[in-house]
Design a protein around this motif. Structure first.
Motif, PDB file in Angstrom:
ATOM      1  N   ASP A 260       0.853  -1.209   0.000  1.00 14.11           N
ATOM      2  CA  ASP A 260       0.000   0.000   0.000  1.00 14.11           C
ATOM      3  C   ASP A 260       0.876   1.243   0.000  1.00 14.11           C
ATOM      4  OD1 ASP A 260      -2.411  -1.512   0.546  1.00 14.11           O
ATOM      5  OD2 ASP A 260      -1.462  -1.853   2.494  1.00 14.11           O
ATOM      6  N   CYS A 261       2.104   1.028   0.486  1.00 12.09           N
ATOM      7  CA  CYS A 261       3.016   2.177   0.592  1.00 12.09           C
ATOM      8  C   CYS A 261       4.454   1.677   0.485  1.00 12.09           C
ATOM      9  CB  CYS A 261       2.798   2.856   1.949  1.00 12.09           C
ATOM     10  SG  CYS A 261       3.845   4.285   2.197  1.00 12.09           S
ATOM     11  N   VAL A 262       5.288   2.463  -0.178  1.00 11.83           N
ATOM     12  CA  VAL A 262       6.714   2.124  -0.303  1.00 11.83           C
ATOM     13  C   VAL A 262       7.525   3.293   0.242  1.00 11.83           C
ATOM     14  CG1 VAL A 262       8.598   1.657  -1.927  1.00 11.83           C
ATOM     15  CG2 VAL A 262       6.340   0.683  -2.346  1.00 11.83           C
ATOM     16  N   LEU A 263       8.463   2.977   1.128  1.00 16.43           N
ATOM     17  CA  LEU A 263       9.355   4.013   1.664  1.00 16.43           C
ATOM     18  C   LEU A 263      10.729   3.850   1.023  1.00 16.43           C
ATOM     19  CD1 LEU A 263      10.388   6.189   3.662  1.00 16.43           C
ATOM     20  CD2 LEU A 263      10.641   4.366   5.362  1.00 16.43           C
ATOM     21  N   LEU A 264      11.166   4.875   0.323  1.00 16.13           N
ATOM     22  CA  LEU A 264      12.500   4.856  -0.274  1.00 16.13           C
ATOM     23  C   LEU A 264      13.496   5.409   0.750  1.00 16.13           C
ATOM     24  CD1 LEU A 264      14.416   4.547  -2.750  1.00 16.13           C
ATOM     25  CD2 LEU A 264      13.832   6.906  -3.346  1.00 16.13           C
ATOM     26  N   ALA A 265      14.431   4.564   1.167  1.00 13.03           N
ATOM     27  CA  ALA A 265      15.407   4.987   2.195  1.00 13.03           C
ATOM     28  C   ALA A 265      16.781   4.438   1.828  1.00 13.03           C
ATOM     29  CB  ALA A 265      14.960   4.497   3.569  1.00 13.03           C
ATOM     30  N   THR A 266      17.256   4.853   0.659  1.00 10.06           N
ATOM     31  CA  THR A 266      18.550   4.341   0.191  1.00 10.06           C
ATOM     32  C   THR A 266      19.633   5.412   0.224  1.00 10.06           C
ATOM     33  OG1 THR A 266      17.804   4.779  -2.070  1.00 10.06           O
ATOM     34  CG2 THR A 266      17.586   2.517  -1.273  1.00 10.06           C
ATOM     35  N   GLY A 267      19.474   6.387   1.072  1.00 11.22           N
ATOM     36  CA  GLY A 267      20.526   7.377   1.259  1.00 11.22           C
ATOM     37  C   GLY A 267      20.092   8.793   0.924  1.00 11.22           C
ATOM     38  N   ARG A 268      20.925   9.737   1.322  1.00  7.28           N
ATOM     39  CA  ARG A 268      20.656  11.153   1.056  1.00  7.28           C
ATOM     40  C   ARG A 268      21.858  11.760   0.338  1.00  7.28           C
ATOM     41  NH1 ARG A 268      16.433  13.335   3.767  1.00  7.28           N
ATOM     42  NH2 ARG A 268      17.370  15.405   3.808  1.00  7.28           N
ATOM     43  N   ARG A 269      21.641  12.895  -0.322  1.00 11.69           N
ATOM     44  CA  ARG A 269      22.736  13.561  -1.034  1.00 11.69           C
ATOM     45  C   ARG A 269      22.713  15.060  -0.699  1.00 11.69           C
ATOM     46  NH1 ARG A 269      20.205  13.551  -7.205  1.00 11.69           N
ATOM     47  NH2 ARG A 269      18.563  15.035  -6.756  1.00 11.69           N
ATOM     48  N   PRO A 270      23.882  15.708  -0.820  1.00  8.60           N
ATOM     49  CA  PRO A 270      23.936  17.137  -0.468  1.00  8.60           C
ATOM     50  C   PRO A 270      22.931  17.952  -1.268  1.00  8.60           C
ATOM     51  CG  PRO A 270      26.133  16.272  -0.815  1.00  8.60           C
ATOM     52  CD  PRO A 270      25.185  15.183  -1.226  1.00  8.60           C
ATOM     53  N   PHE A 271      22.329  18.944  -0.625  1.00  9.86           N
ATOM     54  CA  PHE A 271      21.377  19.826  -1.296  1.00  9.86           C
ATOM     55  C   PHE A 271      22.043  21.186  -1.508  1.00  9.86           C
ATOM     56  CE2 PHE A 271      17.920  23.018  -0.969  1.00  9.86           C
ATOM     57  CZ  PHE A 271      17.282  22.703  -2.155  1.00  9.86           C
ATOM     58  N   THR A 272      22.438  21.442  -2.748  1.00  8.96           N
ATOM     59  CA  THR A 272      23.149  22.694  -3.026  1.00  8.96           C
ATOM     60  C   THR A 272      22.550  23.429  -4.224  1.00  8.96           C
ATOM     61  OG1 THR A 272      24.741  21.460  -4.356  1.00  8.96           O
ATOM     62  CG2 THR A 272      25.373  21.893  -2.087  1.00  8.96           C
ATOM     63  N   ALA A 273      21.423  22.906  -4.726  1.00  4.99           N
ATOM     64  CA  ALA A 273      20.821  23.494  -5.934  1.00  4.99           C
ATOM     65  C   ALA A 273      20.420  24.951  -5.687  1.00  4.99           C
ATOM     66  CB  ALA A 273      19.593  22.684  -6.336  1.00  4.99           C
ATOM     67  N   PRO A 313      29.844  11.952   7.992  1.00  4.11           N
ATOM     68  CA  PRO A 313      28.528  11.365   8.247  1.00  4.11           C
ATOM     69  C   PRO A 313      27.424  12.420   8.232  1.00  4.11           C
ATOM     70  CG  PRO A 313      29.837  11.447  10.271  1.00  4.11           C
ATOM     71  CD  PRO A 313      30.742  11.840   9.145  1.00  4.11           C
ATOM     72  N   MET A 314      26.261  12.029   7.672  1.00  4.00           N
ATOM     73  CA  MET A 314      25.140  12.980   7.603  1.00  4.00           C
ATOM     74  C   MET A 314      24.366  12.912   8.909  1.00  4.00           C
ATOM     75  SD  MET A 314      23.784  12.638   3.755  1.00  4.00           S
ATOM     76  CE  MET A 314      24.495  13.639   2.462  1.00  4.00           C
ATOM     77  N   LEU A 315      24.865  13.618   9.900  1.00  2.00           N
ATOM     78  CA  LEU A 315      24.263  13.579  11.230  1.00  2.00           C
ATOM     79  C   LEU A 315      24.083  15.002  11.744  1.00  2.00           C
ATOM     80  CD1 LEU A 315      26.510  10.747  12.740  1.00  2.00           C
ATOM     81  CD2 LEU A 315      24.130  10.529  11.993  1.00  2.00           C
ATOM     82  N   ALA A 316      22.939  15.249  12.361  1.00  2.00           N
ATOM     83  CA  ALA A 316      22.637  16.593  12.868  1.00  2.00           C
ATOM     84  C   ALA A 316      23.728  17.074  13.825  1.00  2.00           C
ATOM     85  CB  ALA A 316      21.282  16.582  13.570  1.00  2.00           C
ATOM     86  N   HIS A 317      24.168  16.181  14.717  1.00  2.00           N
ATOM     87  CA  HIS A 317      25.140  16.625  15.731  1.00  2.00           C
ATOM     88  C   HIS A 317      26.524  16.875  15.139  1.00  2.00           C
ATOM     89  CE1 HIS A 317      24.441  12.267  15.907  1.00  2.00           C
ATOM     90  NE2 HIS A 317      25.728  12.132  16.079  1.00  2.00           N
ATOM     91  N   LYS A 318      26.851  16.170  14.051  1.00  2.00           N
ATOM     92  CA  LYS A 318      28.125  16.464  13.351  1.00  2.00           C
ATOM     93  C   LYS A 318      28.028  17.876  12.756  1.00  2.00           C
ATOM     94  CE  LYS A 318      30.285  16.036   8.997  1.00  2.00           C
ATOM     95  NZ  LYS A 318      29.883  16.752   7.758  1.00  2.00           N
ATOM     96  N   ALA A 319      26.864  18.193  12.164  1.00  2.00           N
ATOM     97  CA  ALA A 319      26.654  19.525  11.582  1.00  2.00           C
ATOM     98  C   ALA A 319      26.709  20.596  12.668  1.00  2.00           C
ATOM     99  CB  ALA A 319      25.312  19.567  10.862  1.00  2.00           C
ATOM    100  N   GLU A 320      26.089  20.325  13.811  1.00  2.00           N
ATOM    101  CA  GLU A 320      26.112  21.297  14.918  1.00  2.00           C
ATOM    102  C   GLU A 320      27.541  21.598  15.351  1.00  2.00           C
ATOM    103  OE1 GLU A 320      23.620  20.570  18.357  1.00  2.00           O
ATOM    104  OE2 GLU A 320      22.254  19.394  17.124  1.00  2.00           O
ATOM    105  N   ASP A 321      28.325  20.529  15.507  1.00  2.00           N
ATOM    106  CA  ASP A 321      29.707  20.718  15.968  1.00  2.00           C
ATOM    107  C   ASP A 321      30.503  21.514  14.945  1.00  2.00           C
ATOM    108  OD1 ASP A 321      28.856  19.211  18.064  1.00  2.00           O
ATOM    109  OD2 ASP A 321      30.646  17.944  18.139  1.00  2.00           O
TER     110      ASP A 321
END
Ligand code: NAI
Length: 461
Positions: A260-273, A313-321
């Motif tokens: 009924d539903c498909v979740l695509l979770a195969t990674g993220r990429r930088p958003f710079t557009a 690593p794409m992690l919020a706390h890595k970005a915060e630091d």
């Protein structure tokens, strides 16, 4: 309008950078195009998913453990709309909190999408701003997978999964990584039949292999099923149903699965557009990240970048630091991030947390190490709370006893990991942890016991 610093993006990297820079005396603005501050993490990521995790964990407790504790009566029913309302409320509290912090620290929020017109020049709509420095903190977006047509209704990314109109009866998750397992386990607790299709022969690549095996077994007990070694070729939706096609890597055989539903979770990429980086000649890495030096400076003077948009690593706390570190660098201080001690947490129940080396990485390095392991079964508090499944594993240098890494699967692993992070930051030996008095009865005692197991042995094992 002119500033010392304009930060582009108000996610955990950007807003933390803006606040720290203002605290250090710079005149700061932060550009954000979303209606609310906080970026992916607060609006459509970490925070809303944790609200759903909390709600569904309470449901699980009520369904599975209440009766054993003498709590009897009608079992709770799920009101999905109300649960989504609770999640939205939690988001609002957090995003408004950042707005308050901006005001308190005198950070101007420039509303809109920014383009860098040139070094020191930021354009937002019709308005131009002058600034001495620019920090790009524009984060990441879900990576597309060829053949998978995301409509955010039937075939969704994590964003759509947090807003589904109803709980799916059958959910197929593509990718057994962090997002797939966090969201998959939420919907499994809500009664969905969840199948995870994963390309590799193991889940959560990059994590400790022993933890991954235990985790897969636990998720299996929670009702998730796994199709491993399967490369998804396509996912298409028609009339509210989806079909996922995949081939098994072992024999190339082709298969289909309906949902009924498909979740695509195969990674993220930088958003710079839209930032105008190409015209500026900002150098990128082969993987499409903004290339920076050790002080987050890009190839163009005056332009810096942090968080998911750069390597690591794409992690919020890595970005915060990194946000704090670059703010300090721009204020003339020595900003620094210790990339050897960045914890990673998977927010399921139980949680999975790790820091530093894995056994696999130590073997690859040919480094002599020892393992101290302790099961939560031997922890009185965990047993009382139906949380005895899982373990703490500490890896220490065989000669010096210095802690090299730690992996926890169990209750509040994401909180427990931090005493090991602090120990590692101070270059501690396992014995230092083992000799530190830990209050009884707490889950933390399991960490101490694992440290004891690196030496003369745990007491309760
Ligand atoms: P991920 O990189 O964690 O996992 C993706 C999985 O998809 C991998 O296991 C990979 O082998 C599999 N895969 C790739 N192509 C496939 C195919 N064609 N067919 C089947 N399987 C395939 O990516 P995820 O979960 O989307 O997360 C994205 C990023 O967001 C990660 O960097 C993650 O660390 C971060 N994140 C972190 C969270 C946390 O720290 N709790 C929460 C959510 C996201």
């Amino acid at each position: 309008m002119s500033y010392d610093l304009i930060v582009i993006g108000a996610g955990p990297g950007g807003y933390v950078c803006a606040i720290r820079a203002a605290q250090l005396g710079l005149k700061v603005a932060c550009v954000e195009g979303r209606d609310t501050l906080g970026g992916t993490c607060l609006n459509v990521g970490c925070i809303p998913s944790k609200a759903l995790l909390h709600a569904t964990h309470q449901l699980h407790e009520a369904e599975h453990n209440f009766e054993a504790m003498g709590l009897t009566g009608a079992k709770p029913k799920v009101d999905w709309k109300k649960m989504l309302g609770y999640k939205t409320d939690v988001i609002g509290q957090n995003t408004k909190g950042i707005e308050f912090l901006f005001k308190k620290n005198k950070v101007d929020w420039i509303k809109g999408w920014a383009t860098i017109a040139g070094p020191g020049k930021v354009q937002v709509g019709e308005q131009s701003y002058e600034t001495k420095k620019i920090v790009i903190a524009t984060g990441s977006e879900s990576s597309p997978l060829p053949g998978v047509e995301v409509d955010e209704k039937t075939i969704v990314t994590s964003t759509g999964a947090l807003e589904l109109g109803k709980i799916p009866k059958k959910l197929v998750v593509i990718g057994a990584g962090v997002i797939g397992l966090e969201m998959g386990s939420v919907f499994a607790r809500l009664g969905a039949e969840v199948t995870v299709v994963e390309y590799l022969d193991r889940i959560i690549p990059g994590n400790d292999g022993e933890v991954a095996k235990t985790f897969q077994r636990m998720l299996g007990k929670q009702g998730l099923s796994f199709i491993m070694g399967a490369a998804v070729q396509s996912a298409t939706a028609s009339k509210g149903k989806a079909t996922v096609s995949y081939s098994l890597r072992k024999d190339d055989s082709a298969h289909e699965i309906e949902a009924d539903c498909v979740l695509l979770a195969t990674g993220r990429r930088p958003f710079t557009a839209g930032l105008g980086l190409e015209a500026l000649g900002v150098q990128m890495t082969k993987r499409g990240q903004i290339a920076t030096d050790a002080h987050y400076k890009t190839s163009v003077d005056g332009i810096y970048a942090i968080g998911d948009a750069i390597e690591g690593p794409m992690l919020a706390h890595k970005a915060e630091d990194e946000g704090m570190a670059v703010a300090e660098v721009l204020a003339g201080q020595a900003g620094h991030v210790n990339y050897g001690v960045i914890p990673g947490v998977i927010y399921t129940w139980p949680e999975v947390a790790s820091v530093g080396a894995t056994e696999e990485s130590l073997k690859d390095e040919g480094r002599a190490y020892k393992v101290g392991k302790f099961s939560f079964m031997g922890n009185g508090r965990a047993k009382a709370n139906f949380a005895g499944d899982g373990f703490v594993k500490i890896l220490a240098d065989k000669e010096t006893d210095r802690i090299l890494g730690a992996h926890i699967i169990g209750p509040y692993a994401g909180d427990l990991i931090h005493e090991i992070c602090v120990a590692m930051e101070f270059g501690a030996a396992a014995e230092d942890l083992a000799r530190t008095c830990h209050a009884h009865p707490t889950y933390s005692e399991a960490v101490r016991e694992a440290a004891l197991a690196c030496g003369d042995g745990a007491i309760h094992a």
